[in-house]
Design a protein around this motif. Structure first.
Motif, PDB file in Angstrom:
ATOM      1  N   ASP A   1       9.169  44.367  49.429  1.00  0.00           N
ATOM      2  CA  ASP A   1      10.421  43.664  49.686  1.00  0.00           C
ATOM      3  C   ASP A   1      11.285  43.620  48.429  1.00  0.00           C
ATOM      4  O   ASP A   1      12.491  43.837  48.479  1.00  0.00           O
ATOM      5  CB  ASP A   1      10.153  42.232  50.174  1.00  0.00           C
ATOM      6  CG  ASP A   1       9.619  42.225  51.593  1.00  0.00           C
ATOM      7  OD1 ASP A   1       9.092  43.275  52.011  1.00  0.00           O
ATOM      8  OD2 ASP A   1       9.731  41.203  52.280  1.00  0.00           O
TER       9      ASP A   1
ATOM     10  N   ARG B   1      19.661  43.618  53.106  1.00  0.00           N
ATOM     11  CA  ARG B   1      20.258  42.548  53.889  1.00  0.00           C
ATOM     12  C   ARG B   1      20.418  42.955  55.351  1.00  0.00           C
ATOM     13  O   ARG B   1      20.233  42.155  56.249  1.00  0.00           O
ATOM     14  CB  ARG B   1      21.610  42.184  53.292  1.00  0.00           C
ATOM     15  CG  ARG B   1      21.993  40.768  53.563  1.00  0.00           C
ATOM     16  CD  ARG B   1      23.281  40.495  52.883  1.00  0.00           C
ATOM     17  NE  ARG B   1      23.045  40.024  51.529  1.00  0.00           N
ATOM     18  CZ  ARG B   1      23.453  38.832  51.125  1.00  0.00           C
ATOM     19  NH1 ARG B   1      24.077  38.039  51.955  1.00  0.00           N
ATOM     20  NH2 ARG B   1      23.234  38.463  49.896  1.00  0.00           N
ATOM     21  N   SER B   2      20.741  44.249  55.539  1.00  0.00           N
ATOM     22  CA  SER B   2      20.982  44.697  56.911  1.00  0.00           C
ATOM     23  C   SER B   2      19.690  44.709  57.728  1.00  0.00           C
ATOM     24  O   SER B   2      19.739  44.718  58.950  1.00  0.00           O
ATOM     25  CB  SER B   2      21.628  46.083  56.927  1.00  0.00           C
ATOM     26  OG  SER B   2      20.658  47.095  56.772  1.00  0.00           O
ATOM     27  N   ILE B   3      18.529  44.734  57.057  1.00  0.00           N
ATOM     28  CA  ILE B   3      17.283  44.649  57.835  1.00  0.00           C
ATOM     29  C   ILE B   3      16.782  43.212  57.885  1.00  0.00           C
ATOM     30  O   ILE B   3      15.656  42.951  58.309  1.00  0.00           O
ATOM     31  CB  ILE B   3      16.173  45.591  57.304  1.00  0.00           C
ATOM     32  CG1 ILE B   3      15.873  45.313  55.834  1.00  0.00           C
ATOM     33  CG2 ILE B   3      16.558  47.035  57.498  1.00  0.00           C
ATOM     34  CD1 ILE B   3      14.685  46.095  55.317  1.00  0.00           C
ATOM     35  N   GLY B   4      17.618  42.299  57.438  1.00  0.00           N
ATOM     36  CA  GLY B   4      17.299  40.891  57.608  1.00  0.00           C
ATOM     37  C   GLY B   4      16.469  40.274  56.496  1.00  0.00           C
ATOM     38  O   GLY B   4      15.925  39.182  56.657  1.00  0.00           O
ATOM     39  N   LEU B   5      16.343  40.947  55.342  1.00  0.00           N
ATOM     40  CA  LEU B   5      15.609  40.343  54.229  1.00  0.00           C
ATOM     41  C   LEU B   5      16.481  39.273  53.570  1.00  0.00           C
ATOM     42  O   LEU B   5      17.678  39.465  53.404  1.00  0.00           O
ATOM     43  CB  LEU B   5      15.250  41.409  53.176  1.00  0.00           C
ATOM     44  CG  LEU B   5      14.166  42.413  53.520  1.00  0.00           C
ATOM     45  CD1 LEU B   5      13.966  43.380  52.363  1.00  0.00           C
ATOM     46  CD2 LEU B   5      12.867  41.708  53.831  1.00  0.00           C
TER      47      LEU B   5
END
Lengths: 296, 285
Positions: free
Chosen positions: B155, B167-171
């Motif tokens: 991560d 951010r686009s994968i929700g991290l």
């Protein structure tokens, strides 16, 4: 309303330092299309991107993705982002396949252990963009077009239906640009929404279906044929473009009033032809690059 | 001969010094992989110097030194972020300004209020005289940092490589960055005991820099760095017994020696192989 892939409603962004980056942007973007986002530097292109990506929360209005708030849409891996080439640190010790695998992180467990499905998705994505032979290369060893393809593959592996591309044609030659455009077209035809920010005006009519023209606000949005006009371009770019106009009396000996307008910011030029006020775009895609070396 | 070589292990303080150094060296090496890729080396140095007043304060109030160090680190990081945001100064100037101020506060504190702790132990480290209580702190810190890194290293890589994508994968990118700097401050505090504030920077830079020259994969780089960090720290502490030197200095010199060999002999990015590649290319022409 929820049919729209991206629904922008009166979106405005004011940065903490008081800078008004965007105001009153309202638009509905549909799947299966390539939408060009054009405007000068600082016009709010990247602010709009960041709002759609949830990087910044608009100070007014709202952004919805297939009817969901941005955060939820991101959790569902709906939006993929292909960064500008300059934004990426190409010295990072990661291989092509590592980058594409990062597109799958959202599907993996807490430890990010890839499953068979993840590996398969990476293989397929690499195939799609024609980079399977380069999977063990360190990313810095690739050419400009290959670098772009790797990040498009990551977006495909991620499986999102919306792909945001930030200035994808910067630093690639015309041939590479054309092959990337062909790839984008296929991806859009499969039902994705491709939102492409670009200052390369000449290529817009060649591959975009719709265009959003921004300058602090949304100046115009609609099909390229009706929206990408000289007036709108002038409003979007002000005096920022090189502008060459040859009117009828300079071009023709007969009373033909049609003239040629060439707009460029040093990338591929946009050529318009016709009577003043009603000039039409001349498609430049097919002819691009042909003029060079023809002296017969 | 063998008896002579095993001599250090007869002393409890030496055994302790060796394995505590190895543990800290490994943890710092893990962090170093991220540090060198992001160009944060100077920041690590700044952090190490900034925690000195915190340590002094903690001793003054009879608190565990880790707590004081930790708060000073956070305060310094916050101070740097604040000055950077409010002025147009470049980052290096801000870092230089803030960390020297903190370091100076530490020196003044210690000199107006002479205390049991020797400031030299903070600046130069003194692993040979580490107390059991401090050992306990170092172990807890190291194990916590190590487990967070082992669980979340991918991560962190995703965030540092491409924050937009992460951010686009929700991290939770901002949260992960805060966690990373918290881990860094914690590891710096632990390393303070081993090599001291001045040399902490080497522990969180050199192993990663060496490993970077040896591989193109981040996962491999981490393992190489950890191996280098652990072994050179253990070896440095061990050898310091025979040469009667400061273990901190020795640890760093061993790490540097390893870096130099990678710099010269690395199969792909070493000086020699690159020269060879250039010559080959010339011959081909």
């Amino acid at each position: 309303m929820s049919q729209a892939f991206i629904h922008l409603e009166n979106v405005g962004v004011v940065y903490p330092n008081g800078h008004h980056a965007l105001e009153g942007v309202t638009a509905d973007l549909s799947p299966g299309t390539i939408c060009g986002l054009v405007g000068v530097n600082g016009a709010g292109k990247s602010t709009l991107f960041k709002s759609i990506m949830g990087f910044i929360t608009p100070t007014s209005g709202k952004v919805e993705i297939t009817g969901l708030p941005v955060k939820q849409a991101l959790k569902k891996n709906m939006v993929s982002y292909v960064p500008q080439t300059e934004e990426v640190d190409w010295n990072f010790p990661v291989l092509v396949e590592d980058v594409v695998m990062m597109g799958r992180y959202g599907y993996m467990n807490f430890l990010r252990r890839p499953s068979q499905a993840d590996k398969k998705a990476v293989d397929e994505a690499l195939q799609r963009v024609g980079m399977q032979d380069y999977r063990k290369r360190q990313i810095g060893e690739l050419s400009g077009g290959q670098k772009k393809r790797v990040f498009v593959a990551r977006a495909l592996a991620q499986g999102g239906k919306i792909i945001l591309l930030d200035e994808p044609f910067t630093g690639v030659d015309i041939k590479t640009e054309d092959s990337l455009i062909a790839l984008f077209r296929i991806l859009a035809e499969e039902g994705r929404l491709m939102l492409v920010s670009t200052h390369n005006l000449g290529s817009v009519p060649g591959f975009c279906d719709t265009v959003m023209m921004v300058n602090k606000t949304l100046l115009a949005y609609g099909p390229v044929e009706t929206t990408f006009t000289q007036d709108n371009l002038a409003a979007a770019f002000g005096g920022m473009l090189r502008h060459h106009q040859l009117m009828g009396d300079e071009l023709h000996d007969d009373p033909d009033a049609r003239g040629v307008t060439v707009l460029t910011d040093d990338e591929r030029p946009l050529v318009l032809y016709g009577e003043q006020g009603g000039q039409k775009i001349v498609r430049t895609k097919e002819t691009a690059g042909e003029g060079i070396g023809r002296h017969d | 001969m063998i008896e002579y070589l095993l001599e250090p292990f007869a002393y409890e303080y030496m055994v302790k010094a060796i394995w505590v150094s190895a543990l800290v060296g490994g943890v710092c090496a893990f962090l170093s992989c991220y540090m060198i890729l992001k160009g944060w080396s100077l920041m690590g140095d700044a952090l190490a110097h900034s925690i000195v007043p915190g340590v002094a304060f903690a001793y003054l109030l009879a608190l565990p030194y880790a707590i004081g160090a930790f708060f000073a680190g956070i305060l310094a990081a916050g101070g740097m972020a604040f000055v950077k945001q409010k002025t147009k100064l470049r980052e290096d100037a801000v870092i230089g300004l803030v960390f020297t101020t903190f370091f100076a506060i530490g020196l003044v504190l210690v000199s107006i209020n002479p205390m049991a702790v020797n400031i030299q132990a903070i600046i130069l480290g003194n692993i040979l005289a580490i107390s059991d209580q401090d050992v306990q702190q170092v172990i807890i810190i190291s194990l916590v940092v190590l487990s967070v890194l082992l669980l979340k290293w991918k991560d962190f890589l995703a965030v540092f490589f491409d924050e937009g994508h992460a951010r686009s994968i929700g991290l939770p990118t901002s949260f992960l960055k805060i966690v990373f700097f918290t881990l860094l401050s914690a590891a710096t505090v632990a390393a303070l005991q081993t090599v001291g504030a001045c040399l902490v920077i080497a522990m969180v830079v050199t192993p990663g820099a060496t490993a970077y020259l040896l591989t193109d994969r981040f996962g491999v780089m981490v393992w190489i760095a950890i191996t280098i960090g652990t072994l050179s720290s253990a070896l440095g502490a061990y050898l310091s017994y025979f040469l009667n030197t400061n273990p901190g200095g020795f640890i760093v010199l061993i790490e540097t020696a390893l870096f130099l060999s990678a710099f010269l002999f690395a199969p792909k990015y070493g000086l020699i192989s690159q020269k060879r590649a250039v010559n080959k290319h010339r011959e081909a022409l």
